[in-house]
Write a protein that holds these residues in place. Sequence first.
Motif, mmCIF file in Angstrom:
data_model
loop_
_atom_site.group_PDB
_atom_site.id
_atom_site.type_symbol
_atom_site.label_atom_id
_atom_site.label_comp_id
_atom_site.label_asym_id
_atom_site.label_seq_id
_atom_site.Cartn_x
_atom_site.Cartn_y
_atom_site.Cartn_z
ATOM 1 N N TYR B 51 0.819 -1.222 0.000
ATOM 2 C CA TYR B 51 0.000 0.000 0.000
ATOM 3 C C TYR B 51 0.846 1.263 0.000
ATOM 4 O O TYR B 51 0.408 2.300 -0.512
ATOM 5 C CB TYR B 51 -0.993 -0.033 1.166
ATOM 6 N N THR C 87 -5.270 3.065 5.595
ATOM 7 C CA THR C 87 -6.325 3.927 5.063
ATOM 8 C C THR C 87 -6.239 5.353 5.585
ATOM 9 O O THR C 87 -7.024 6.190 5.176
ATOM 10 C CB THR C 87 -7.718 3.355 5.374
ATOM 11 N N PHE C 92 -4.356 8.556 -0.122
ATOM 12 C CA PHE C 92 -5.651 7.896 -0.290
ATOM 13 C C PHE C 92 -6.789 8.760 0.272
ATOM 14 O O PHE C 92 -7.871 8.823 -0.290
ATOM 15 C CB PHE C 92 -5.667 6.537 0.420
ATOM 16 N N SER C 110 -6.127 -0.383 -6.359
ATOM 17 C CA SER C 110 -6.746 -0.848 -5.108
ATOM 18 C C SER C 110 -8.221 -1.181 -5.332
ATOM 19 O O SER C 110 -8.744 -2.131 -4.754
ATOM 20 C CB SER C 110 -6.563 0.175 -3.990
ATOM 21 N N TYR C 114 -9.996 -4.716 -4.843
ATOM 22 C CA TYR C 114 -11.245 -4.831 -4.064
ATOM 23 C C TYR C 114 -12.304 -5.592 -4.867
ATOM 24 O O TYR C 114 -12.951 -6.509 -4.358
ATOM 25 C CB TYR C 114 -11.737 -3.428 -3.689
ATOM 26 N N MET C 333 -11.548 0.523 0.093
ATOM 27 C CA MET C 333 -10.146 0.210 0.337
ATOM 28 C C MET C 333 -9.974 -0.385 1.737
ATOM 29 O O MET C 333 -9.209 -1.341 1.934
ATOM 30 C CB MET C 333 -9.283 1.459 0.188
ATOM 31 N N SER C 336 -10.845 -3.889 1.591
ATOM 32 C CA SER C 336 -9.833 -4.621 0.844
ATOM 33 C C SER C 336 -8.609 -4.903 1.719
ATOM 34 O O SER C 336 -8.077 -6.020 1.710
ATOM 35 C CB SER C 336 -9.450 -3.801 -0.395
#
Lengths: 126, 482, 438
Positions: B51, C87, C92, C110, C114, C333, C336
């Motif tokens: 990420y 997150t 994001f 992403s 998902y 997200m 996910s």
Amino acid sequence: MSVIPAELSYTTSHEWVSVEGDTYTIGLTDFAQDALGDLVFVNLPMEGDEVVAGEAFADVESVKAVSDVFSPVTGTVVQINEDLLDAPEAINEDPYGAWLVRVEEVSEVGDLLDADAYEAHCAQEA
Amino acid sequence: MKLLFERSVAGRKQTIFPDLDVPEATFDETLVRQSAPRLPQMAEVDLGRHYTELAKQTHGVNDGFYPLGSCTMKYNPRVNEQVAALPGFADIHPLQPEETVQGCLGAMHELEGMLAEICGMDAMTLQPAAGAHGEYTGLLLIRAHHLANGDTGRTKIIVPDSAHGTNPASAVMAGFTVVSVPSDAQGGVDLDALRAAVGPDTAGLMLTNPNTLGLFDPNIVEICQIIHEAGGLCYYDGANLNAVMGHARPGDMGFDCVHVNLHKTFSTPHGGGGPGSGPVGCKAFLAPYLPNPRVVERPDGTLAFSCSEQSVGKVRSFYGNFLVAVRALAYILTLGREGIPEASASAVLNANYLAHFLAEAGYALPYGERCMHEFVIDVGPLKAETGVSAMDVAKRLLDFGVHPPTMYFPLIVHEALMAEPTETESRETLDEFVGLMTGILKEAHEDGERLHSAPFTCPIGRPDEVKAARKPHVRYEFDEEG
Amino acid sequence: MGSYLPETDEGRAGMLAALGLTKSDELFSVIPPEVRIDALDLPEGRSELEVVSHLEALARENRHFDVVLRGAGAYRHHIPSIVKSVTSKEEFVTAYTPYQAEISQGVLQSIFEYQTQICELTGMDVANASVYDGATAAAEGVLMCRDRRRNEVVVAETVHPDVMTVIKTYCASRDVPVVTVPATSDLMVDLDALRAAVGPTTAAVYVQSPNYLGIIEDMDGIVAASHEAGSKVVMGFNPIALGILRTPGEYGVDVAVGEGQPLGLPLGFGGPYLGIMATTKALMRKLPGRIVGETSDAEGRRAFVLTLQAREQHIRREKASSNICSNEALCAMTASVYLAAVGPEGLAQVARLCAGHAHYLAEKLAELGFAPMSDKPFFNEFLTTCPVDAHQLVDQLAEHGILAGLPTHDGILWCATELNTRAEIDRVVSVVKEVCDR
């Protein structure tokens, strides 16, 4: 310069029509596919649906636009070109081979142009 | 960059949950899933790095200037995030007894009151989860009003041709048909066309003011009068409220209901496409139709939920995106009575400043240099001269770490770039942007051809959208062996 | 007064001067004077410290329960640490919708991940990027099933009441009739009534399983009855339950919808949550909302883009099937990251813990006279009778920091998750016993 086969009839909204017996086959012209750009999907009516001359019966999608397709005749859809659902690019590649629908029980035919008149119409719009 | 599924290795895992401490509940074979979902199997370190890499390929407001027109990409204050994460808000069950959620009800009540004041409305609901959802809700109020009056013939909603695509889509969802009216040469609603469009079938008008060209319609009072005289109601699309908040109110202009975008005007972050929040306000006569439940004050000063028999129902479960509302409340409390109008004055100043210097640099502004919070550049003349389109200019900006303005909108300007700098940008940022745009103009004249393949420094070049749409590939296909 | 303006008063005066103006008021001269206002009736602006104090005080007015035994559409679960850490990354959090693919590959990838996880979870072919919540997902789900010949919707009365109301609201404005099907005495959809309700004009049947009262519905029977009559089936699911329970895809439903909140989102007094929608290949183009697809750039590099956009409002305008644009991307997200963190084994384990704890709680409560109102299989929620006044029980448990089940249907709807350990349930049960004995 777009291709305009002499044996077909045309609408001012850029559909072509061919008639064999009682069956009317309808598609989009070369001029139309060129203006629409790369087509990515076609929404077709269902067999058995009624179409009305001058009214939208299908639409075609490019990446950034949706355009209606208008029926040149009033009648009943007897066949749809299911190949287009998987390969809409056929309209770009072969517009006069990639018909959309076949219509029968036609009760009304809208104003149609012959090839020369349609060519003049396209020249005006271009 | 690898996908989660391509990084997965069988047997890798994180220990999140303990072993069973009670007997296992067993289910009949017919009720049990037949195969396990192929979710990624990863160690925490690899998941974290995945990420972080994705974040590096994402442009947020903190990464650079983001003048995306009609999206009001202002700075998202950090304190808003902090208060929304308080366990006293974040860990509260929506169905707790009312006496145990007085703080949540208090926050909702306070925000509703402030938004109603800013909009000049009498009542608000926080239930809609986004702007489009708010539009739908507002139109349901209009529908309910006409039906309650036995006025079943009012089926048409008038929408100007400069409107966002959501307006006509919302109208249809709410059971109306759409009548489009053209803009006049100045970009406002064509009054004659409007007069010709109204009639006994008019349910209402949806209007964004200032509109998507960034122009405040000077005839706004007359526009609302024309609709009201025809028996219709006026809906204010609050997408562009950031231009006028604290200076003028939709309610005073003649609008009967309104939605606001908390994720635009009131600084809550957009999260890459939500969660947003689209509260709806209305005049008192529409309040009984608002979605259930509403927050009301009891005689003893405590707060409670209350339902109306005449309500349109519900547009979402529970009470809306509450934690987004908490962020917006923190924002309005911070700015207060002086800060709200100052924010919009600065947003308008920044837009006018940018418009002026971009015009000076040689860009065409079809509606002149004066605007409200945003303005539209017409790249048409540049395209005619050099072949460089709005798309090319936008894509070239990506190379400089700037998010481009909104492209190809509004539809009435064919090569449109719609820029909205917002108030949270300094003069230096605006000057740098003018510098970049000036450079692109120069490039267009020197080697326009090259710009068709911009950007040059991003992780990918322009993606093939035709291929994506013709043969949709919308999930990862697992290798059956693996 | 607080402010987020970077420019000083002097700086703004300089910018005005550059435009040949002296006061910022001149920028608003186009607004008719009769609609201009002098000032808003709002409190004065505050510093960050004062704002935090004010909101902390409000938050303290809420009761934060140590133990939650209430679900009914919103569930307190453990949120893995990595979920919040990922997150809350600023990129994001602060990005807009990924319109410019070249600088948005992170968000787009992403969403693609998902969509894939949701397909795996549900056993369906295609998922969208999310809608607002489970209730709007259900409403959009039934509406997308309509065609020119079928314009009616059948909804089981065993679904969540908010979902029922939202479906009715969405359908009413589009003149789509909604027929409801009652429950049997064992709290399941009455199949005979369902068969009677579904006909040649039915577009969709909506059922939720496990249903609002916790019971796992006879989905095989419902799907068979609906498909026999030519109707599509939309199934509401609980994503945690799918860790062990049969999937919508395995039941052969046409659209699967769910409330994604249990996948790493806090209770948040009802939102923001996550509307999950997945469907079959055949219905893909009727799916509302954003969808991300894979393609390539000119150099053949893998690229992700928003695709099938011609379905959407910004292109199709009044012909769009839905007006949705902003959805719940960051919540998607979150789900996910949650699913990736727990993995297939963790998801099955959390489902086993939820079901195990709920069955343990049910057994202990039954011993105290809280009789189950159905003997059909349930997942982690169940309805019991209440031998004492339900609201008094709720109040008295609250004094012990326990949020009891929800009083409804002449009983109490209880819920347990992985957080309600055996030790905790034993403590709760002893408190309940004390209250009952009083």
